[in-house]
Design an enzyme around this catalytic site. Structure first.
Site, PDB file in Angstrom:
ATOM      1  N   TYR A  48       4.261  -2.367  -1.849  1.00  0.00           N
ATOM      2  CA  TYR A  48       4.963  -2.989  -2.969  1.00  0.00           C
ATOM      3  C   TYR A  48       5.194  -1.927  -4.038  1.00  0.00           C
ATOM      4  O   TYR A  48       4.322  -1.082  -4.275  1.00  0.00           O
ATOM      5  CB  TYR A  48       4.114  -4.144  -3.525  1.00  0.00           C
ATOM      6  CG  TYR A  48       4.736  -4.853  -4.699  1.00  0.00           C
ATOM      7  CD1 TYR A  48       5.877  -5.634  -4.541  1.00  0.00           C
ATOM      8  CD2 TYR A  48       4.192  -4.740  -5.970  1.00  0.00           C
ATOM      9  CE1 TYR A  48       6.463  -6.278  -5.612  1.00  0.00           C
ATOM     10  CE2 TYR A  48       4.761  -5.389  -7.063  1.00  0.00           C
ATOM     11  CZ  TYR A  48       5.895  -6.155  -6.872  1.00  0.00           C
ATOM     12  OH  TYR A  48       6.474  -6.796  -7.943  1.00  0.00           O
ATOM     13  N   ASP A  62       5.758  -2.855 -19.856  1.00  0.00           N
ATOM     14  CA  ASP A  62       6.606  -3.509 -18.844  1.00  0.00           C
ATOM     15  C   ASP A  62       7.498  -4.553 -19.504  1.00  0.00           C
ATOM     16  O   ASP A  62       7.305  -5.747 -19.321  1.00  0.00           O
ATOM     17  CB  ASP A  62       5.665  -4.152 -17.807  1.00  0.00           C
ATOM     18  CG  ASP A  62       6.403  -4.873 -16.702  1.00  0.00           C
ATOM     19  OD1 ASP A  62       7.573  -4.554 -16.444  1.00  0.00           O
ATOM     20  OD2 ASP A  62       5.787  -5.780 -16.091  1.00  0.00           O
ATOM     21  N   ASP A  89      10.206  -4.313  -7.140  1.00  0.00           N
ATOM     22  CA  ASP A  89      10.391  -5.233  -8.253  1.00  0.00           C
ATOM     23  C   ASP A  89      11.645  -4.805  -9.023  1.00  0.00           C
ATOM     24  O   ASP A  89      11.654  -3.746  -9.655  1.00  0.00           O
ATOM     25  CB  ASP A  89       9.134  -5.099  -9.135  1.00  0.00           C
ATOM     26  CG  ASP A  89       9.150  -5.953 -10.367  1.00  0.00           C
ATOM     27  OD1 ASP A  89      10.171  -6.590 -10.648  1.00  0.00           O
ATOM     28  OD2 ASP A  89       8.110  -5.983 -11.063  1.00  0.00           O
ATOM     29  N   ASP A  91      12.931  -6.496 -11.498  1.00  0.00           N
ATOM     30  CA  ASP A  91      12.910  -7.183 -12.794  1.00  0.00           C
ATOM     31  C   ASP A  91      14.006  -8.252 -12.876  1.00  0.00           C
ATOM     32  O   ASP A  91      14.096  -9.093 -12.009  1.00  0.00           O
ATOM     33  CB  ASP A  91      13.031  -6.170 -13.946  1.00  0.00           C
ATOM     34  CG  ASP A  91      11.744  -5.358 -14.135  1.00  0.00           C
ATOM     35  OD1 ASP A  91      10.691  -5.771 -13.621  1.00  0.00           O
ATOM     36  OD2 ASP A  91      11.800  -4.305 -14.786  1.00  0.00           O
ATOM     37  N   HIS A 116      12.773  -8.126  -5.504  1.00  0.00           N
ATOM     38  CA  HIS A 116      12.799  -9.453  -6.130  1.00  0.00           C
ATOM     39  C   HIS A 116      13.437  -9.368  -7.506  1.00  0.00           C
ATOM     40  O   HIS A 116      13.349  -8.370  -8.214  1.00  0.00           O
ATOM     41  CB  HIS A 116      11.425 -10.126  -6.157  1.00  0.00           C
ATOM     42  CG  HIS A 116      10.343  -9.426  -6.913  1.00  0.00           C
ATOM     43  ND1 HIS A 116      10.270  -9.423  -8.278  1.00  0.00           N
ATOM     44  CD2 HIS A 116       9.270  -8.746  -6.469  1.00  0.00           C
ATOM     45  CE1 HIS A 116       9.189  -8.757  -8.654  1.00  0.00           C
ATOM     46  NE2 HIS A 116       8.561  -8.312  -7.578  1.00  0.00           N
ATOM     47  N   GLU A 118      14.042 -11.733 -11.041  1.00  0.00           N
ATOM     48  CA  GLU A 118      13.409 -12.858 -11.735  1.00  0.00           C
ATOM     49  C   GLU A 118      14.338 -13.545 -12.737  1.00  0.00           C
ATOM     50  O   GLU A 118      15.404 -13.015 -13.068  1.00  0.00           O
ATOM     51  CB  GLU A 118      12.123 -12.378 -12.423  1.00  0.00           C
ATOM     52  CG  GLU A 118      12.358 -11.467 -13.606  1.00  0.00           C
ATOM     53  CD  GLU A 118      11.149 -10.572 -13.899  1.00  0.00           C
ATOM     54  OE1 GLU A 118      10.458 -10.148 -12.968  1.00  0.00           O
ATOM     55  OE2 GLU A 118      10.933 -10.301 -15.095  1.00  0.00           O
ATOM     56  N   CYS A 126       5.484  -9.309 -18.601  1.00  0.00           N
ATOM     57  CA  CYS A 126       4.630  -9.525 -17.433  1.00  0.00           C
ATOM     58  C   CYS A 126       4.552 -11.030 -17.216  1.00  0.00           C
ATOM     59  O   CYS A 126       4.390 -11.796 -18.172  1.00  0.00           O
ATOM     60  CB  CYS A 126       3.243  -8.961 -17.698  1.00  0.00           C
ATOM     61  SG  CYS A 126       1.998  -9.648 -16.590  1.00  0.00           S
ATOM     62  N   ARG A 161      12.361 -14.541  -7.800  1.00  0.00           N
ATOM     63  CA  ARG A 161      11.117 -14.853  -8.510  1.00  0.00           C
ATOM     64  C   ARG A 161      11.432 -15.848  -9.613  1.00  0.00           C
ATOM     65  O   ARG A 161      12.408 -15.663 -10.346  1.00  0.00           O
ATOM     66  CB  ARG A 161      10.533 -13.567  -9.104  1.00  0.00           C
ATOM     67  CG  ARG A 161       9.510 -13.809 -10.209  1.00  0.00           C
ATOM     68  CD  ARG A 161       8.771 -12.546 -10.571  1.00  0.00           C
ATOM     69  NE  ARG A 161       8.309 -12.574 -11.950  1.00  0.00           N
ATOM     70  CZ  ARG A 161       7.593 -11.616 -12.517  1.00  0.00           C
ATOM     71  NH1 ARG A 161       7.240 -10.547 -11.825  1.00  0.00           N
ATOM     72  NH2 ARG A 161       7.218 -11.704 -13.776  1.00  0.00           N
ATOM     73  N   GLU A 191       5.815 -17.193  -9.794  1.00  0.00           N
ATOM     74  CA  GLU A 191       4.916 -16.378 -10.617  1.00  0.00           C
ATOM     75  C   GLU A 191       3.887 -17.222 -11.348  1.00  0.00           C
ATOM     76  O   GLU A 191       4.174 -18.349 -11.784  1.00  0.00           O
ATOM     77  CB  GLU A 191       5.770 -15.577 -11.621  1.00  0.00           C
ATOM     78  CG  GLU A 191       4.997 -14.704 -12.586  1.00  0.00           C
ATOM     79  CD  GLU A 191       4.196 -13.570 -11.944  1.00  0.00           C
ATOM     80  OE1 GLU A 191       3.416 -13.828 -10.998  1.00  0.00           O
ATOM     81  OE2 GLU A 191       4.330 -12.418 -12.401  1.00  0.00           O
ATOM     82  N   ASN A 213       1.156 -13.397  -5.890  1.00  0.00           N
ATOM     83  CA  ASN A 213       0.892 -12.198  -6.698  1.00  0.00           C
ATOM     84  C   ASN A 213      -0.578 -12.199  -7.122  1.00  0.00           C
ATOM     85  O   ASN A 213      -0.966 -12.925  -8.017  1.00  0.00           O
ATOM     86  CB  ASN A 213       1.821 -12.229  -7.924  1.00  0.00           C
ATOM     87  CG  ASN A 213       1.559 -11.083  -8.882  1.00  0.00           C
ATOM     88  OD1 ASN A 213       0.824 -10.142  -8.573  1.00  0.00           O
ATOM     89  ND2 ASN A 213       2.161 -11.154 -10.053  1.00  0.00           N
TER      90      ASN A 213
END
Ligand SMILES: C[C@](O)(C(=O)O)[C@H](CC(=O)O)C(=O)O
Ligand SMILES: [Mg+2]
Length: 311
Positions: A48, A62, A89, A91, A116, A118, A126, A161, A191, A213
């Site tokens: 990942y 992040d 990821d 985002d 992914h 989101e 986060c 996500r 998530e 996760n």
């Protein structure tokens, strides 16, 4: 040697095969290409590439500051160093649906097996923090549709996500997950779920693979692989685990040097020179030049990692 021996296309097929509901395939987060080699050597199913790690590695929080160029470049360096499939990821997809389409193509060209996207607003947070701002259903589904339509390799995995659980509750998150599947998502990342029952509910509600996760210090308990498998989870990520461990070790050895004037006491905790050379396959490079690996590496018991600097 040099790079992995498998093509990105073959790795994407491998990821598709690994994503079986109830398999709970394990994908630890690689914080650099070398750690991806370690993940592969230890027998995991995939690698990942965490957005949090990528940002934190640059010294940034992040919150959506990293660019597509940075993410594709670093994720590509990681992906090409392992035969395992790498899931990155992406985002919020780095912009509007048209930007999301470009994101997918850049990540494909970088050799990733999937990503992914989101449903948070930028600046994002986060997923395990409070106060997240969510985009509406239409925007979320547009992102996923754009992603699914943009891919060139049909096996590149588009995972949606949803961060809605923490904001509007489980039922809303499940409704959104279903809509994201209808929009073309190949898999779902719900998530910040709270319990195994919640994972089970999501796995039952959608007919695509579901990701869990297992990030530390977050809202989800650290469930075991067996527990998640029983709940129907297809893939488990440990996104920041290696970075947290490596930085924890770095902090301890820095204090050791500062306080004791030498790192001697910390040496048994370190990866040995021999082990490091083994990981980068030093010896194999002799194929071109026999002068590359013609020196003595203190021979030691690599398995127990027990030597000292003076061996
Ligand atoms: C999975 C995640 O998106 C990541 O970037 O690795 C983070 C992990 C974390 O911050 O612990 C997340 O939002 O859960
Ligand atoms: Mg992230």
């Amino acid at each position: 040697m040099l790079t992995s021996t498998m093509t990105p296309a073959a790795k994407r097929v491998a990821l598709r095969k690994a994503l079986v509901p109830g398999a709970a395939a394990q994908m630890p987060g690689a914080f650099n290409p070398l750690s991806a080699k370690l993940i592969e050597e230890k027998g995991f199913d995939g690698v990942y590439v965490s957005g949090a790690v990528l940002a934190n590695d640059l010294g940034l929080p992040d919150v959506g500051l990293t660019t597509l160029t940075e993410v594709a470049a670093r994720a590509g360096q990681i992906a090409r160093m392992t035969n395992l499939p790498a899931l990155v990821d992406a985002d919020t997809g780095f912009g509007e649906p048209m930007n999301v389409a470009r994101t997918i193509q850049e990540l494909e060209h970088a050799g990733l097996s999937g990503c992914h996207i989101e449903d948070q607003f930028n600046p994002k947070r986060c997923g395990h923090l409070d106060g997240k701002n969510m985009v509406d259903l239409e925007t979320a589904t547009k992102r996923i549709r754009a992603a699914a339509e943009a891919r060139i390799d049909e096996n590149f995995l588009i995972m949606a996500r949803t961060d809605l659980r923490a904001v509007e509750g489980l039922a809303a998150a499940i409704d959104r997950a279903k809509a994201l599947v209808d929009a073309g998502a190949d898999a779902i990342f719900p998530e910040a779920l709270r319990s195994l029952e919640e994972f089970e509910a999501v796995c039952t509600a959608v007919d695509v693979p579901v990701l869990a996760n297992m990030t530390e210090f977050g809202k989800s308990e650290l469930f075991t692989r067996d527990q998640l498998a029983a709940a129907g989870v297809a893939v488990v990520i440990y996104p920041v685990t290696l970075l947290r461990s490596a930085m924890g070790a770095a902090e301890r050895v820095l204090e050791d040097i500062r306080d004791n004037g030498t790192q001697e006491a910390s040496v048994p905790e370190m990866l040995t020179r021999a082990r490091l050379y083994e990981l980068v396959d030093y010896e194999a490079y002799n194929q071109w030049d026999t002068g590359i690996f013609n020196f003595e590496v203190p021979s030691l018991d690599i398995a127990s990692n027990a030597r000292t600097l003076h061996d």
